[in-house]
Design a protein around this motif. Structure first.
Motif, PDB file in Angstrom:
ATOM      1  N   ILE A   1       1.883   6.602   4.896  1.00  0.00           N
ATOM      2  CA  ILE A   1       3.004   5.876   5.490  1.00  0.00           C
ATOM      3  C   ILE A   1       3.403   4.682   4.618  1.00  0.00           C
ATOM      4  O   ILE A   1       4.590   4.461   4.347  1.00  0.00           O
ATOM      5  CB  ILE A   1       2.648   5.377   6.906  1.00  0.00           C
ATOM      6  CG1 ILE A   1       2.354   6.568   7.836  1.00  0.00           C
ATOM      7  CG2 ILE A   1       3.774   4.519   7.475  1.00  0.00           C
ATOM      8  CD1 ILE A   1       3.541   7.456   8.098  1.00  0.00           C
ATOM      9  N   PHE A   2       2.420   3.924   4.170  1.00  0.00           N
ATOM     10  CA  PHE A   2       2.723   2.738   3.360  1.00  0.00           C
ATOM     11  C   PHE A   2       3.444   3.103   2.074  1.00  0.00           C
ATOM     12  O   PHE A   2       4.445   2.473   1.709  1.00  0.00           O
ATOM     13  CB  PHE A   2       1.425   1.982   3.033  1.00  0.00           C
ATOM     14  CG  PHE A   2       1.645   0.770   2.171  1.00  0.00           C
ATOM     15  CD1 PHE A   2       2.093  -0.419   2.730  1.00  0.00           C
ATOM     16  CD2 PHE A   2       1.425   0.819   0.792  1.00  0.00           C
ATOM     17  CE1 PHE A   2       2.315  -1.539   1.930  1.00  0.00           C
ATOM     18  CE2 PHE A   2       1.637  -0.291  -0.006  1.00  0.00           C
ATOM     19  CZ  PHE A   2       2.088  -1.477   0.565  1.00  0.00           C
ATOM     20  N   ASN A   3       2.946   4.111   1.365  1.00  0.00           N
ATOM     21  CA  ASN A   3       3.573   4.499   0.094  1.00  0.00           C
ATOM     22  C   ASN A   3       5.004   4.988   0.282  1.00  0.00           C
ATOM     23  O   ASN A   3       5.880   4.706  -0.535  1.00  0.00           O
ATOM     24  CB  ASN A   3       2.736   5.579  -0.593  1.00  0.00           C
ATOM     25  CG  ASN A   3       1.489   5.003  -1.256  1.00  0.00           C
ATOM     26  OD1 ASN A   3       1.397   3.810  -1.491  1.00  0.00           O
ATOM     27  ND2 ASN A   3       0.532   5.869  -1.541  1.00  0.00           N
ATOM     28  N   ASN A   4       5.242   5.725   1.382  1.00  0.00           N
ATOM     29  CA  ASN A   4       6.599   6.216   1.631  1.00  0.00           C
ATOM     30  C   ASN A   4       7.551   5.080   1.992  1.00  0.00           C
ATOM     31  O   ASN A   4       8.700   5.047   1.532  1.00  0.00           O
ATOM     32  CB  ASN A   4       6.577   7.270   2.737  1.00  0.00           C
ATOM     33  CG  ASN A   4       6.247   8.660   2.214  1.00  0.00           C
ATOM     34  OD1 ASN A   4       7.106   9.361   1.689  1.00  0.00           O
ATOM     35  ND2 ASN A   4       4.984   9.047   2.314  1.00  0.00           N
TER      36      ASN A   4
ATOM     37  N   GLY B   1      -1.405  -4.913   7.548  1.00  0.00           N
ATOM     38  CA  GLY B   1      -0.316  -5.677   6.949  1.00  0.00           C
ATOM     39  C   GLY B   1      -0.833  -6.777   6.031  1.00  0.00           C
ATOM     40  O   GLY B   1      -0.386  -6.923   4.891  1.00  0.00           O
ATOM     41  N   ILE B   2      -1.802  -7.551   6.526  1.00  0.00           N
ATOM     42  CA  ILE B   2      -2.379  -8.646   5.748  1.00  0.00           C
ATOM     43  C   ILE B   2      -3.098  -8.127   4.509  1.00  0.00           C
ATOM     44  O   ILE B   2      -2.955  -8.666   3.407  1.00  0.00           O
ATOM     45  CB  ILE B   2      -3.342  -9.475   6.623  1.00  0.00           C
ATOM     46  CG1 ILE B   2      -2.564 -10.239   7.692  1.00  0.00           C
ATOM     47  CG2 ILE B   2      -4.150 -10.449   5.760  1.00  0.00           C
ATOM     48  CD1 ILE B   2      -3.441 -10.906   8.733  1.00  0.00           C
ATOM     49  N   VAL B   3      -3.899  -7.070   4.690  1.00  0.00           N
ATOM     50  CA  VAL B   3      -4.678  -6.538   3.572  1.00  0.00           C
ATOM     51  C   VAL B   3      -3.775  -6.039   2.442  1.00  0.00           C
ATOM     52  O   VAL B   3      -4.032  -6.314   1.265  1.00  0.00           O
ATOM     53  CB  VAL B   3      -5.619  -5.408   4.041  1.00  0.00           C
ATOM     54  CG1 VAL B   3      -6.154  -4.629   2.851  1.00  0.00           C
ATOM     55  CG2 VAL B   3      -6.783  -5.994   4.821  1.00  0.00           C
ATOM     56  N   PHE B   4      -2.719  -5.308   2.789  1.00  0.00           N
ATOM     57  CA  PHE B   4      -1.820  -4.804   1.749  1.00  0.00           C
ATOM     58  C   PHE B   4      -1.096  -5.950   1.035  1.00  0.00           C
ATOM     59  O   PHE B   4      -0.905  -5.911  -0.181  1.00  0.00           O
ATOM     60  CB  PHE B   4      -0.814  -3.815   2.324  1.00  0.00           C
ATOM     61  CG  PHE B   4      -1.304  -2.390   2.331  1.00  0.00           C
ATOM     62  CD1 PHE B   4      -1.578  -1.720   1.145  1.00  0.00           C
ATOM     63  CD2 PHE B   4      -1.501  -1.715   3.525  1.00  0.00           C
ATOM     64  CE1 PHE B   4      -2.034  -0.406   1.142  1.00  0.00           C
ATOM     65  CE2 PHE B   4      -1.962  -0.405   3.536  1.00  0.00           C
ATOM     66  CZ  PHE B   4      -2.233   0.254   2.347  1.00  0.00           C
TER      67      PHE B   4
ATOM     68  N   GLY C   1       2.853  -2.301   5.818  1.00  0.00           N
ATOM     69  CA  GLY C   1       1.447  -2.160   6.140  1.00  0.00           C
ATOM     70  C   GLY C   1       1.204  -2.124   7.636  1.00  0.00           C
ATOM     71  O   GLY C   1       0.406  -1.319   8.137  1.00  0.00           O
ATOM     72  N   GLY C   2       1.898  -2.990   8.390  1.00  0.00           N
ATOM     73  CA  GLY C   2       1.752  -3.007   9.843  1.00  0.00           C
ATOM     74  C   GLY C   2       2.175  -1.706  10.486  1.00  0.00           C
ATOM     75  O   GLY C   2       1.531  -1.211  11.420  1.00  0.00           O
ATOM     76  N   THR C   3       3.264  -1.128   9.994  1.00  0.00           N
ATOM     77  CA  THR C   3       3.732   0.155  10.518  1.00  0.00           C
ATOM     78  C   THR C   3       2.719   1.264  10.225  1.00  0.00           C
ATOM     79  O   THR C   3       2.440   2.116  11.072  1.00  0.00           O
ATOM     80  CB  THR C   3       5.087   0.521   9.896  1.00  0.00           C
ATOM     81  OG1 THR C   3       6.036  -0.517  10.172  1.00  0.00           O
ATOM     82  CG2 THR C   3       5.612   1.841  10.461  1.00  0.00           C
ATOM     83  N   ALA C   4       2.168   1.241   9.018  1.00  0.00           N
ATOM     84  CA  ALA C   4       1.153   2.229   8.651  1.00  0.00           C
ATOM     85  C   ALA C   4      -0.079   2.083   9.543  1.00  0.00           C
ATOM     86  O   ALA C   4      -0.682   3.076   9.969  1.00  0.00           O
ATOM     87  CB  ALA C   4       0.765   2.055   7.182  1.00  0.00           C
ATOM     88  N   GLY C   5      -0.455   0.839   9.852  1.00  0.00           N
ATOM     89  CA  GLY C   5      -1.596   0.603  10.722  1.00  0.00           C
ATOM     90  C   GLY C   5      -1.356   1.106  12.130  1.00  0.00           C
ATOM     91  O   GLY C   5      -2.246   1.710  12.742  1.00  0.00           O
ATOM     92  N   ALA C   6      -0.152   0.876  12.659  1.00  0.00           N
ATOM     93  CA  ALA C   6       0.178   1.339  14.010  1.00  0.00           C
ATOM     94  C   ALA C   6       0.105   2.862  14.101  1.00  0.00           C
ATOM     95  O   ALA C   6      -0.400   3.423  15.083  1.00  0.00           O
ATOM     96  CB  ALA C   6       1.573   0.855  14.392  1.00  0.00           C
ATOM     97  N   ALA C   7       0.596   3.530  13.084  1.00  0.00           N
ATOM     98  CA  ALA C   7       0.566   4.996  13.065  1.00  0.00           C
ATOM     99  C   ALA C   7      -0.876   5.510  13.107  1.00  0.00           C
ATOM    100  O   ALA C   7      -1.192   6.481  13.793  1.00  0.00           O
ATOM    101  CB  ALA C   7       1.276   5.516  11.813  1.00  0.00           C
TER     102      ALA C   7
ATOM    103  N   CYS D   1      -2.563  -3.647  13.158  1.00  0.00           N
ATOM    104  CA  CYS D   1      -1.262  -3.967  12.560  1.00  0.00           C
ATOM    105  C   CYS D   1      -1.373  -5.218  11.690  1.00  0.00           C
ATOM    106  O   CYS D   1      -0.860  -5.261  10.569  1.00  0.00           O
ATOM    107  CB  CYS D   1      -0.208  -4.163  13.642  1.00  0.00           C
ATOM    108  SG  CYS D   1       0.331  -2.632  14.427  1.00  0.00           S
ATOM    109  N   MET D   2      -2.055  -6.243  12.216  1.00  0.00           N
ATOM    110  CA  MET D   2      -2.278  -7.455  11.418  1.00  0.00           C
ATOM    111  C   MET D   2      -3.177  -7.146  10.234  1.00  0.00           C
ATOM    112  O   MET D   2      -2.913  -7.565   9.101  1.00  0.00           O
ATOM    113  CB  MET D   2      -2.916  -8.545  12.286  1.00  0.00           C
ATOM    114  CG  MET D   2      -1.969  -9.199  13.254  1.00  0.00           C
ATOM    115  SD  MET D   2      -2.701 -10.697  13.970  1.00  0.00           S
ATOM    116  CE  MET D   2      -4.067 -10.008  14.907  1.00  0.00           C
TER     117      MET D   2
END
Length: 342
Positions: free
Chosen positions: A230-233, A320-323, A256-262, A316-317
């Motif tokens: 998700i993040f790469n896309n 997002g934070i890590v990326f 990153g947050g969106t990828a985490g939620a997924a 999500c946090m």
């Protein structure tokens, strides 16, 4: 979906983004993981508490009291009796906010940081292994033009998640859950991180730190496969065809947050099973599959989504934070010590 997260830039070149040096990825990932967990740990604590709670029959009538007394009478000695008497009555939380309220009322605000150092000791190597493994596998799966297909992006994430599960996540998550679960005892046994680890190894052997390893590998493998995909896309979309374009802190955090939620909605059931298998009462389950079956039979399907709200906020946090940290620390390392992995 087309194979485009690592496609060529619109400038006419056919090369993808520069390969990232695995050693710098390990260092960058470790730094990012340590900072992130100090920010988001309270939500991890609440999530684990909710997942450790079970649906119990509360006596609300004479019949209920009688049945409870009868059940207790059957447990007179042995490990079962010790388990019944050893723990405080199970708390019932109405949700994440109620869990926070009860914890703060009983233990103060610092109660939400119980077990922080356990996860801090694990978060640094976990993120280091995750990003180092991802870049290692990605560098070997790209084609001659430096491009990575959608399928290979998922595969790289799967390998990264499985690696971090085996080398970092499973032992540290097991210890973390046991520390949090230990707080439910009338008299907590673990005096410090190292005392807790020594106690666990002494009583259960080295394998005591690898409870729920199958569920952990499945969880982490699927986690990172979903997140990197998700993040790469999303990152590719905002880069507008230029794989080396810096999309900024806010956009990176949102991706990153969106990828985490997924990933949360995709594998929370696995996370619940993993948490139960790593708790202090894990001995009641024969194996990971038996744990899942018992949860289904006794608590219903919704039990597999306990702690979703708390986990969603944390992940999500977290992601997002890590990326954001990873991308910026890596950029700083490239400036300080340039390497050409192309």
């Amino acid at each position: 979906m087309a194979s485009k997260p690592q496609a060529a830039s619109s400038s006419g070149t056919k090369s993808g983004p520069k390969k990232k040096h695995p050693l710098k990825a390990i260092l960058s990932g470790g730094i990012s993981g340590g900072i992130e967990i100090m920010i988001t740990y309270p939500t991890e604590y609440v999530k684990t508490q909710l997942q450790l709670s079970r649906k119990l029959d509360t006596p609300t009538s004479t019949q209920g009291v009688s049945e409870s007394a009868s059940a207790a009478q059957k447990v007179k000695s042995g490990p079962a009796a010790a388990a019944v008497n050893e723990f405080l009555p199970m708390k019932h939380y109405k949700g994440a906010f109620d869990c926070v309220k009860q914890t703060v009322n009983q233990h103060g605000p610092l109660g939400l940081y119980r077990g922080l150092f356990v996860l801090l000791y694990g978060s640094i190597p976990k993120s280091a292994v995750r990003f180092g493994s991802y870049e290692f596998f990605r560098n070997r799966l790209v084609d001659e033009n430096g491009k990575l297909t959608q399928g290979r992006t998922v595969l790289s994430g799967l390998f990264a998640g499985s690696s971090e599960a085996i080398f970092a996540v499973c032992p540290m998550e097991t210890i973390k859950v046991k520390f949090i679960d230990d707080r439910r005892r009338k008299n907590p046994r673990f005096k410090s991180f190292f005392h807790g680890v020594r106690t666990i190894v002494k009583e259960e052997g080295f394998s005591g730190c690898y409870k729920g390893v199958v569920a952990t590998i499945v969880k982490q493998g699927s986690n990172q496969a979903i997140r990197f995909f998700i993040f790469n896309n999303l990152k590719w979309h905002f880069q507008g065809g230029d794989p080396n374009k810096n999309i900024g802190v806010v956009t990176t955090f949102l991706c990153g947050g969106t990828a985490g939620a997924a990933s949360v909605f995709g594998n929370t059931p696995v996370d619940v099973v993993k948490t139960r298998m790593q708790g202090l009462e894990a001995s009641k389950y024969r194996n990971t599959f038996d744990c899942a079956v018992q949860i289904w039979k006794r608590e219903g399907a919704l039990a597999f989504y306990k702690g979703t709200t708390a986990r969603l906020a944390r992940v999500c946090m977290d992601v997002g934070i890590v990326f954001v940290l990873y991308e910026n620390v890596m950029r700083a390392l490239d400036y300080i010590y340039p390497t050409d992995e192309q």
